[in-house]
Design a protein around this motif. Sequence first.
Motif, PDB file in Angstrom:
ATOM      1  N   THR A  26       0.848  -1.199   0.000  1.00  0.00           N
ATOM      2  CA  THR A  26       0.000   0.000   0.000  1.00  0.00           C
ATOM      3  C   THR A  26       0.885   1.251   0.000  1.00  0.00           C
ATOM      4  O   THR A  26       0.655   2.196   0.741  1.00  0.00           O
ATOM      5  CB  THR A  26      -0.939   0.007   1.228  1.00  0.00           C
ATOM      6  OG1 THR A  26      -0.145  -0.067   2.421  1.00  0.00           O
ATOM      7  CG2 THR A  26      -1.923  -1.129   1.189  1.00  0.00           C
ATOM      8  N   SER A  29      -0.440   4.825   0.142  1.00  0.00           N
ATOM      9  CA  SER A  29      -1.506   5.001   1.123  1.00  0.00           C
ATOM     10  C   SER A  29      -1.555   6.413   1.700  1.00  0.00           C
ATOM     11  O   SER A  29      -2.630   6.954   1.920  1.00  0.00           O
ATOM     12  CB  SER A  29      -1.390   3.976   2.241  1.00  0.00           C
ATOM     13  OG  SER A  29      -0.177   4.125   2.938  1.00  0.00           O
ATOM     14  N   PHE A  95      -6.951   1.074   1.551  1.00  0.00           N
ATOM     15  CA  PHE A  95      -6.167   1.965   0.695  1.00  0.00           C
ATOM     16  C   PHE A  95      -6.164   1.560  -0.776  1.00  0.00           C
ATOM     17  O   PHE A  95      -6.370   2.399  -1.645  1.00  0.00           O
ATOM     18  CB  PHE A  95      -4.722   2.077   1.206  1.00  0.00           C
ATOM     19  CG  PHE A  95      -4.618   2.819   2.502  1.00  0.00           C
ATOM     20  CD1 PHE A  95      -4.862   4.179   2.570  1.00  0.00           C
ATOM     21  CD2 PHE A  95      -4.280   2.152   3.665  1.00  0.00           C
ATOM     22  CE1 PHE A  95      -4.776   4.872   3.759  1.00  0.00           C
ATOM     23  CE2 PHE A  95      -4.178   2.836   4.866  1.00  0.00           C
ATOM     24  CZ  PHE A  95      -4.424   4.197   4.920  1.00  0.00           C
TER      25      PHE A  95
END
Length: 153
Positions: A26, A29, A95
């Motif tokens: 992620t 994010s 995310f």
Amino acid sequence: MKIQWKNLITCLAIPLAVGSLSSLLTQNSMETFASINKPALAPPGWLFPMVWTILYILMGVASYLVLTSGKPSDTALTVYGIQLVFNFFWSIIFFNLELYLFAFIWLVLLWLLILLTTILFYQISKPAGYLMIPYLLWVTFAGYLNLSIYLLN
């Protein structure tokens, strides 16, 4: 009590690896977090990696205390492992997939698993149970953030 270094390092490495891999998957994010509408109590994005690192270390120490307690701990460590899996996937759901409502439901399940882990750890080692409380509190706060973000976006 003599420290079993191999067990301690392994117990620390597991949650830190889960968090690191989740963070790697992620990577954008904080860009996503910066671009969405957030509630008034949302902390700055730079705070999250620091808090999570501390929480993963506390989890690792807690699991070490349970593992080396000499008491039956299979159930407690299994539930601990399951909650780590839920922890890992929450970031991806929130995310990467931006499924904020589903992420909140997932987080509620994670919270319940953390609560159960905390109780099971406490029954084996009181300090281990106490070490899980900051994690439970942070995920409670994360629930507020997650639900608020869903409602605001």
